[in-house]
Design a protein around this motif. Structure first.
Motif, PDB file in Angstrom:
ATOM      1  N   SER A  43    -131.192 -19.393  45.115  1.00  0.00           N
ATOM      2  CA  SER A  43    -131.715 -18.846  43.871  1.00  0.00           C
ATOM      3  C   SER A  43    -130.844 -19.263  42.688  1.00  0.00           C
ATOM      4  O   SER A  43    -131.355 -19.681  41.635  1.00  0.00           O
ATOM      5  N   LYS A  44    -129.520 -19.182  42.847  1.00  0.00           N
ATOM      6  CA  LYS A  44    -128.611 -19.596  41.773  1.00  0.00           C
ATOM      7  C   LYS A  44    -128.738 -21.094  41.510  1.00  0.00           C
ATOM      8  O   LYS A  44    -128.714 -21.539  40.339  1.00  0.00           O
TER       9      LYS A  44
ATOM     10  N   VAL B 187    -131.848 -21.649  39.503  1.00  0.00           N
ATOM     11  CA  VAL B 187    -131.674 -21.193  38.129  1.00  0.00           C
ATOM     12  C   VAL B 187    -130.906 -22.230  37.314  1.00  0.00           C
ATOM     13  O   VAL B 187    -131.279 -22.563  36.175  1.00  0.00           O
TER      14      VAL B 187
ATOM     15  N   TYR C   9    -121.471 -22.998  40.873  1.00  0.00           N
ATOM     16  CA  TYR C   9    -122.249 -21.838  40.417  1.00  0.00           C
ATOM     17  C   TYR C   9    -122.151 -20.635  41.350  1.00  0.00           C
ATOM     18  O   TYR C   9    -122.697 -19.572  41.053  1.00  0.00           O
TER      19      TYR C   9
ATOM     20  N   GLU D 249    -126.727 -14.886  37.973  1.00  0.00           N
ATOM     21  CA  GLU D 249    -127.769 -15.737  37.404  1.00  0.00           C
ATOM     22  C   GLU D 249    -127.805 -15.655  35.882  1.00  0.00           C
ATOM     23  O   GLU D 249    -128.085 -16.648  35.202  1.00  0.00           O
TER      24      GLU D 249
ATOM     25  N   GLU E 237    -127.330 -18.869  33.333  1.00  0.00           N
ATOM     26  CA  GLU E 237    -128.248 -19.188  32.243  1.00  0.00           C
ATOM     27  C   GLU E 237    -127.523 -19.247  30.900  1.00  0.00           C
ATOM     28  O   GLU E 237    -127.801 -20.123  30.073  1.00  0.00           O
TER      29      GLU E 237
END
Length: 468
Positions: free
Chosen positions: A373-374, A377, A447, A452, A456
């Motif tokens: 997921s990271k 993103v 990361y 998250e 961003e």
């Protein structure tokens, strides 16, 4: 005392860098001697007509490198030269130092490639296993154990490696140790000093330092898109090659089967040749199935396999493992078997329970989803930069590489990011030989340790400062 430092406003280096370099040079050359007192940062700033923060930054760097020492209530003094380790500086190191200093000032987002997500660590499970281990009357855990590691843990590691990585071995071929550094030092005792070791360029610098400190001649070998170049390896004259085939650090290259077979043929071509396979983070792959370990393809027992739980559980656990070819097990017992295990039996039992009861597999599956997921993103957030950058190393591991397309140098990219409050890492710091032209304008972004929202935010700041 008063220092007459020639500060040049036309010099491209920042003022603090000029002050740092001058004092360092004077100490190295004997112009400033041990115990000699330096002017305070305030006095030096007044004499040179610069800000005090400038002299403080210069002194802080000299302190960090051990050239000077601070004595409370007395001031700064020159350290003993005998205690200093001389570091060879490559061209461009001054720029790197400038970038690092600027990044530390007002850093809002640190894309460190070394971090992991500690917020997702299974604290409750680990605490319960630890409590159960100590509550029960397990007196044997307080006695010295097997030098290779607890049999139960080694068997659990063997089972995991066989099913997840395709490694073929028996539990008695596995040695458990506190970190890969210790295992490399142990390996140097097993193999002896009469070897030349080839390492990928760029590479994992800590392994390079350990091997050099063990007395080995270590030579950089260039890579292509498939990993270490076999022809250059042959030309190097090395008889041991240290490689990271499943996910090369830091380039992220996944070595294809054909190149793996080429390296295995090279290792089989000489009596004492070996491949050291560092499989440090193969658990994290986000596209396709995990690539089996090089060791699983080895039929001539030429591969020495290294793995760790630092990335997939936590660095502080300090549990790594080494799988020796069968014919080296006897050599280990003869040359290094008298060294006690560097991991306590209590910690080994906790990890064994974590593996044997299925907690590790569940944790790993959860971390894959979190990192995926990271990863997504970050890639989505930097997509507006795709015309200016080539992105590499994605779909595996916990960092990516970004290479500039429009002619900016690595140093420029790092400095621009630093001024925007973002810390990124130039790839030149991972080289042990000449920096390749393809990577001359490349930065590394990790990361794993960031949420998250922070990813961003960092990507937004990079878009703003790197947009032409």
């Amino acid at each position: 005392m008063e220092l007459l430092i020639p500060v040049d406003s036309r010099d491209k280096r920042p003022l603090y860098q000029q002050i740092y370099a001058y004092i360092r040079g004077e100490i190295r050359e004997g112009g400033l001697r041990h115990k000699e007192r330096l002017p305070s940062t305030r006095v030096l700033a007044e004499n040179l007509k610069v800000s005090r923060s400038t002299t403080q930054m210069a002194y802080e760097q000299l302190l960090a490198e051990g050239y000077i020492e601070a004595v409370p209530c007395r001031g700064y003094f020159v350290a003993r030269m005998e205690e200093l380790v001389e570091v060879e500086h490559r061209a461009g190191d001054e720029m790197e130092l400038e970038a690092e200093e600027e990044q530390d000032i007002g850093c809002r987002v640190d894309f460190s490639p070394r971090g992991i997500d500690l917020d997702s660590f299974p604290y409750n499970t680990w605490r319960k296993i630890s409590r159960d281990t100590l509550v029960d009357d397990n007196r044997e855990f307080f006695n010295s154990g097997n030098p290779q590691g607890e049999p139960g843990l080694r068997e659990a590691v063997r089972g995991y490696l066989h099913s997840a990585r395709g490694v073929e071995c028996a539990a008695d071929q596995i040695i458990v140790g506190a970190g890969s550094e210790y295992l490399l030092m142990l390996l140097s005792r097993i193999l002896g000093p009469a070897h030349k070791i080839a390492m990928e360029n760029p590479t994992y610098k800590q392994a390079y330092r350990v091997l050099c400190s063990a007395g080995y001649t270590v030579c950089p070998v260039g890579m292509d898109g498939s990993g270490m170049n076999p022809e250059l390896l042959e030309e190097s004259g090395a008889d041991i090659a240290y490689v990271m085939p499943s996910h090369q650090y830091p380039t992220g290259i996944v070595m294809p089967v054909g190149r793996r077979q080429e390296l295995l043929r090279w290792a089989s071509g000489g009596g004492g040749r070996y491949l050291i396979e560092d499989d440090y983070d193969s658990e994290f792959r986000y596209k396709g199935k995990p690539v089996p370990a090089l060791q699983g393809l080895d039929r001539k027992e030429r591969v020495i396999y290294l793995g760790t739980f630092s990335k997939c559980i936590a660095p502080a656990i300090r549990v790594s493992y080494m799988v020796l070819p069968r014919h080296l097990v006897g050599q280990y017992r003869k040359q290094a078997g008298f060294f006690a295990s560097t991991v306590s039996r209590i910690d080994q039992n906790i990890l064994y329970q974590f593996l044997a009861k299925g907690h590790f597999e569940r944790h790993l599956n959860r971390m894959r989803a979190i990192y995926k997921s990271k990863h997504d993103v970050l890639l989505n957030a930097i997509r507006p930069l795709e015309k200016q950058f080539v992105v590499q190393g994605e779909n595996a591991g916990i960092h990516i590489l970004m290479t500039d397309r429009v002619g900016r140098t690595e140093e420029e990219l790092v400095l621009l990011a630093a001024r925007a409050g973002v810390k990124v890492y130039g790839i030149s710091g991972y080289y042990i030989g000449p920096v390749s032209e393809e990577n001359a304008s490349t930065v590394v972004l990790g990361y794993a340790s960031l949420g998250e929202d922070r990813i961003e935010e960092g990507a937004r700041l990079l878009r703003e400062c790197w947009t032409e």
